[in-house]
Design an enzyme around this catalytic site. Structure first.
Site, PDB file in Angstrom:
ATOM      1  N   ARG A  48       0.793  -1.237   0.000  1.00 17.88           N
ATOM      2  CA  ARG A  48       0.000   0.000   0.000  1.00 17.88           C
ATOM      3  C   ARG A  48       0.822   1.283   0.000  1.00 17.88           C
ATOM      4  O   ARG A  48       0.269   2.373   0.136  1.00 17.88           O
ATOM      5  CB  ARG A  48      -0.956   0.043   1.194  1.00 17.88           C
ATOM      6  CG  ARG A  48      -1.901  -1.139   1.281  1.00 17.88           C
ATOM      7  CD  ARG A  48      -2.716  -1.321   0.032  1.00 17.88           C
ATOM      8  NE  ARG A  48      -3.846  -2.230   0.208  1.00 17.88           N
ATOM      9  CZ  ARG A  48      -4.591  -2.686  -0.765  1.00 17.88           C
ATOM     10  NH1 ARG A  48      -4.340  -2.358  -2.012  1.00 17.88           N
ATOM     11  NH2 ARG A  48      -5.613  -3.495  -0.505  1.00 17.88           N
TER      12      ARG A  48
ATOM     13  N   ASP B 265      -1.439 -13.070  -1.842  1.00 18.04           N
ATOM     14  CA  ASP B 265      -2.230 -12.010  -2.484  1.00 18.04           C
ATOM     15  C   ASP B 265      -2.750 -11.025  -1.434  1.00 18.04           C
ATOM     16  O   ASP B 265      -3.901 -10.585  -1.456  1.00 18.04           O
ATOM     17  CB  ASP B 265      -3.397 -12.579  -3.298  1.00 18.04           C
ATOM     18  CG  ASP B 265      -3.919 -11.560  -4.305  1.00 18.04           C
ATOM     19  OD1 ASP B 265      -5.085 -11.681  -4.713  1.00 18.04           O
ATOM     20  OD2 ASP B 265      -3.168 -10.636  -4.666  1.00 18.04           O
TER      21      ASP B 265
END
Lengths: 422, 329
Positions: A65, A306
């Protein structure tokens, strides 16, 4: 520092080791695995009896992120969670903000990861600028800065001619192309697997054909261009079979699957549980079993997390409007061990899928306990249970459908470069 | 892990009415029976009972609707409740307020029930998961998922005219793929135990694996209507002519439009239903819609009593009503 990890069951699938051995670490490298080294002055000794001693895990896809979405998580927070979960190398997809389409962004991520001093971070460079699916990025520059592959994340490359040229260009520099194969028109506004459950819930579905049609197209172009390609996050049994057949035909293709796809199906969406809103979607029982078989056979040579951490608000919406993605770093190892526990494949093969398997796909020196390699080693108690909870999850993202599950497998020690992580 | 049905409170009583799916047959029968006893209210000159006096019911409509909203409003007022109509599409969400924040603000105003219509499947469930313990949620339609009060008024209509559910063959015709009404009707019919439920339409308008809902699939209208007791026609929306789902209203009417001629295939005393609003000449011929076998307008009347029954059941006052009336049936 000289470290001795004593009496653990060492599993190093790349070197076909699965036995009780001692592991000697010196100056950040693996000095030896096996018999004692004469005159080894141990600074620190770890008793690993009853435990597993494994190469640090290699995760093919984990979103950190940063840059761009720091309200969800940061490189520092996520690499720490990864390291504590036994993942010593992880790969970051290109859909940061800005996108990893220039060496500068790749370098930024690498520097921030080095500064955090936790798991090693590798990047997948963006195949197209800003992931627009049309304009080629400077692939050679991205390779030079250290990107281990290129891909377009979730953004489709709609024009097959453009995709073919991207593959040819990548092949020129021996770069691996990471593909997320999904036809955007067939996907439409779907948010879960198209089947009896989506019909019942009245949610728009993503048909199996959205993946298989795209995989068929991509395989044809791979055959034409000869690019080395990796299919990311396969969700349908049919696509896994198609890619396996291509492997037998000699095409340079590999594929990975998310750990959660091996345990959850569309039925787990239940009454619109947004924790099960993922992309690609959870599919049918039959798909899950076929994927497990492909993992057992090795056609799927890597299981990844993931990892997609989200802030709580992102999941607090009606299903289709909720953000997709699971916070998955910390369930990767326990779910992989569980596959072996459920006798789907041997423990050694299961470990291979999260160590040397992904390392080979990325072309990195990791996932093994070769002598003289960097000492990325983990010690795991395979029998200890832990409950998935907001407290036990170290990642900033607590969005997981495994919340409340009791899982087996606790990482007791993580070493990166021969140094302990705490 | 056994998950309690979110619609039931900890005593097993109906608290939220979100979907027919997962409710036992007796729950549905009880609602139909309550509706029966309340249907007399509409015939009185003072059309009110004090069942929900003092309660505030909020119509929370994120999707515009005049018909459904007015029937819920009428039903609430006939129960002597206070009604608040909120047309959210025009207000806060456009300013970026989250659904949960809208809810929190409303709850701060001390309401007892939310009647919710929303474009997203699962919205009513989402709201029910996040309301305070004393608040009930009634689903007035969420995306393609469910429209349970519509299904209940359809069942009420069928029971009033046909009596027993068991021997019935029921056909639902049209765009089942996009229809929340059809999904709720299918669950209600299978739970109430009819002999057969059929869905009739082209493949492009039928959802994947629809058989798993317990229905038989037909693509030919006449074959599908053979020996049927109840024909439910669904509205065909204009949007279906886009994206290659249908070529034209003309072809649709030729194949799936209910005409007198096609209706001959059904039983002589078969009834024709439609949740409304009807598209004359598209899914149904005027002479059928206005004819002797059509019960479309009766459905509308029944809608009020059924919604009164649902609201009073969820707010727990049917027991009080039975006590007041001294147990009269």
């Amino acid at each position: 520092m000289r470290i001795l990890i004593k009496n653990g069951r060492v599993i190093d699938p790349a070197n076909k080791i699965d036995a009780v051995h001692n592991v000697f670490i010196a100056d950040g490298k693996i000095a030896a695995v096996g018999e004692s080294i004469a005159g080894f002055q141990t600074d620190k000794e770890i008793d690993a009896s009853g435990k597993l001693v494994l190469p640090g895990l290699v995760d093919l896809s984990a979103r950190l992120r940063e840059p761009g979405f720091e309200h969800k998580a940061t490189i520092a927070s996520e690499t720490r969670a990864a390291a504590l979960a036994g993942i010593t190398s992880l790969t970051c997809p290109p859909d940061t903000s800005p996108v990893i389409d220039t060496p500068a962004v790749a370098k930024l991520i690498r520097q921030r990861a080095e500064y955090a001093g936790m798991s090693r971070v590798y990047s997948i460079g963006a195949a197209t600028q800003e992931l627009d699916g049309e304009t080629l990025s400077e692939l050679a520059a991205l390779k030079e800065i250290g990107c281990v592959g290129i891909g377009n994340a979730y953004a489709p490359i709609k024009n097959p001619q453009i995709l073919k040229r991207i593959m040819e260009y990548a092949a020129t520099f021996d770069i691996t192309m990471h593909l997320f194969s999904e036809d955007p028109s067939l996907r439409d506004n779907g948010c879960m697997h198209e089947g009896g459950i989506s019909t019942r819930l009245g949610l728009p579905g993503i048909p199996e054909a959205a993946e298989t049609a795209a995989v068929a197209r991509d395989l044809a172009l791979i055959a034409d261009t000869g690019v080395r390609a990796h299919f990311c996050r396969i969700s349908t049994g049919k696509a896994a079979q198609m890619i396996a057949r291509a492997q037998y035909d000699g095409l340079p293709v590999t594929m990975d699957v998310c750990a959660h796809q091996l345990y959850l199906t569309d039925m787990d969406v239940g009454e619109f549980d947004s924790q099960c809103h993922v992309r690609p979607p959870l599919r049918s029982q039959r798909d899950m079993i076929t994927l497990q078989e492909a993992v057992a056979r090795g056609n799927i040579s890597a299981i990844c997390s993931d990892h997609q951490p989200h802030e709580a608000d992102a999941k607090l919406n009606p299903f289709r409007e909720s953000a997709s993605g699971i916070s998955a770093l910390e369930t990767l190892l326990p779910l992989t061990l569980r596959l072996a526990d459920d006798k789907k494949l041997s423990l050694s093969d299961a470990i291979a899928r999260v160590t040397c398997g992904p390392a080979r796909i990325l072309g990195i020196n990791a996932g093994t306990l070769d002598e003289d390699r960097d000492a990325d080693v983990i010690v795991v108690d395979p029998e200890q249970y832990w409950t998935v909870s907001e407290q036990t999850i170290q990642s900033r993202g607590k969005n997981t459908p495994f919340m409340g599950w009791d899982l087996k497998g606790v990482v007791t020690h993580t070493l990166i470069n021969g140094a302990f992580v705490d | 892990m056994i998950r309690r049905n979110i619609q039931l409170d900890k005593n097993g009583r109906l608290r939220h009415f979100l979907t027919i799916e997962g409710l036992k047959r007796q729950v549905l029968i009880d609602i139909l029976d309550t509706a029966e006893s309340l249907s007399g209210v509409t015939d009185q000159s003072v059309k009110k009972v004090p069942l929900l006096r003092g309660k505030t019911i909020v119509n929370l409509f994120f999707e515009a609707s005049t018909r459904t909203r007015t029937t819920f409003e009428l039903a609430a007022k006939r129960l002597s409740a206070d009604v608040l109509n909120l047309n959210i599409s025009a207000s806060a969400t456009k300013k970026g307020e989250t659904l949960l924040d809208t809810l929190a603000n409303l709850q701060a105003m001390h309401c007892d029930m939310f009647v919710v219509r929303h474009a997203e499947s699962g919205a009513a469930h989402f709201i029910a998961k996040h309301v305070a313990p004393h608040i009930s949620v009634v689903n007035a339609g969420d995306g393609r998922h469910a429209h349970p009060t519509q299904a209940m008024l359809d069942m009420f209509t069928i029971r009033r005219i046909k009596g027993d559910f068991y021997p019935l063959k029921v056909a639902i015709v049209g765009d089942i793929l996009h229809s929340r009404v059809a999904r709720s009707q299918i669950h209600a019919l299978t739970t109430l135990g009819v002999t057969e439920v059929r869905v009739i339409g082209p493949k492009t308008l039928l959802p994947k694996d629809v058989e798993s809902l317990g229905v038989h699939v037909y693509h030919d209208l006449e074959k599908g209507l053979d020996d049927v007791d109840v024909v439910i026609m669904l509205r065909l929306q204009n949007e279906r002519m886009q994206g290659a789902m249908l070529p034209s209203e003309h072809e649709y009417f030729q194949l799936y439009g209910l005409t007198e001629a096609k209706l001959e295939a059904a039983k002589p005393d078969a009834i024709v239903m439609h949740p409304g609003p009807i598209n004359r000449g598209v899914e149904i011929e005027s002479s059928v819609a206005d004819g002797p076998r059509s019960v479309i307008l009766q459905q509308v009347t029944h809608g009020i009593a059924v919604r009164m029954a649902v609201m009073s059941t969820c707010l727990g006052t049917t027991a009080q009503m039975e006590a007041q009336e001294g147990g009269a049936a």
